[in-house]
Scaffold this motif. Structure first.
Motif, short mmCIF file in Angstrom:
data_model
loop_
_atom_site.label_atom_id
_atom_site.label_comp_id
_atom_site.label_asym_id
_atom_site.label_seq_id
_atom_site.Cartn_x
_atom_site.Cartn_y
_atom_site.Cartn_z
N ASN A 4 0.82 -1.21 0.00
CA ASN A 4 0.00 0.00 0.00
C ASN A 4 0.86 1.26 0.00
O ASN A 4 0.48 2.28 -0.59
N GLU A 162 -0.72 -10.41 4.93
CA GLU A 162 -1.26 -10.25 3.58
C GLU A 162 -2.73 -9.86 3.61
O GLU A 162 -3.18 -8.97 2.86
N ASP A 163 -3.49 -10.51 4.49
CA ASP A 163 -4.92 -10.19 4.61
C ASP A 163 -5.11 -8.78 5.16
O ASP A 163 -5.99 -8.03 4.71
N GLU A 165 -3.06 -6.26 4.85
CA GLU A 165 -2.70 -5.31 3.79
C GLU A 165 -3.88 -5.12 2.83
O GLU A 165 -4.22 -3.99 2.44
N TYR A 166 -4.53 -6.25 2.46
CA TYR A 166 -5.66 -6.14 1.53
C TYR A 166 -6.85 -5.41 2.16
O TYR A 166 -7.47 -4.56 1.51
N LEU A 169 -6.26 -1.82 2.16
CA LEU A 169 -6.45 -1.30 0.80
C LEU A 169 -7.94 -1.16 0.50
O LEU A 169 -8.38 -0.14 -0.06
#
Length: 204
Positions: A4, A162-163, A165-166, A169
């Motif tokens: 991000n 990872e989750d 970060e998403y 976003l």
């Protein structure tokens, strides 16, 4: 996959590189349709989402004229003022319906298109786009603020990186989308008010 932070850096670069078409770059001679589409594609190519996208086509120009967004050409040639209107249409068409754009443009085309006794369309164009620098600075600050707010979302949840970060976003995109949605509502209300106050139209 970008982080991000990297996405934010790319967006800042994109906003800082934005340039509108300067009136002095528009030819002083009338152009045929093919010349108009070539000019627009060359000067707005950096705004395309995908390389294969077309900024302007003959079909688009004909549709704009059919829907009263663009005055007809003179002997199949388009003036500088036609190009100025096409630039405005380019930015509005992804946000508003043809009906809304036609309603918004009507006073412009009636009073300022190819008229010598009123304020020239080119002067209106310059006045609008002179606000670009300060407006872009404000937009950049707003995007950054929404990004920073999104970065704090879900921080108290037990999520893998990872989750997380998403989802941050997703939160960022939602914040930007809500802002656009509400501003679109405001624009449509203002255009509806134009319709209601048009000559010969009675207010409800």
């Amino acid at each position: 996959m970008k982080t991000n932070d990297e996405r934010m850096q790319d967006i800042v670069k994109h906003l800082e590189s934005f340039q509108h078409i300067k009136p002095e770059t528009i030819p002083n001679i009338d152009l045929y349709m093919d010349q108009v589409t070539t000019f627009m594609d060359e000067h707005l190519k950096d705004t395309k989402r995908y390389p294969e996208d077309k900024v302007l086509t003959k079909t688009m120009i004909n549709n704009y004229a059919k829907n009263n967004l663009l005055p007809p050409p003179n002997k199949k040639k388009y003036t500088r003022e036609h190009i100025l209107l096409l630039i405005f249409i380019y930015y509005f068409k992804n946000l508003l319906s043809f009906r809304d754009i036609e309603q918004l443009f009507r006073p412009i085309t009636e009073k300022h298109f190819n008229r010598t006794e009123d304020l020239p369309l080119e002067d209106i164009y310059k006045e609008i786009f002179e606000q670009e620098e300060s407006e872009l600075s404000r937009i950049k600050a707003d995007v950054l603020e929404k990004y920073e707010h999104a970065q704090s979302a879900f921080a108290d949840k037990d999520l893998d990186p990872e989750d997380l970060e998403y989802l941050q976003l997703f939160s960022w995109i939602c914040g930007l989308s809500f802002d656009v949605y509400m501003k679109k509502q405001v624009i449509e209300q203002l255009i509806d008010d134009l319709t209601e106050t048009a000559p010969g139209k009675k207010k409800k």
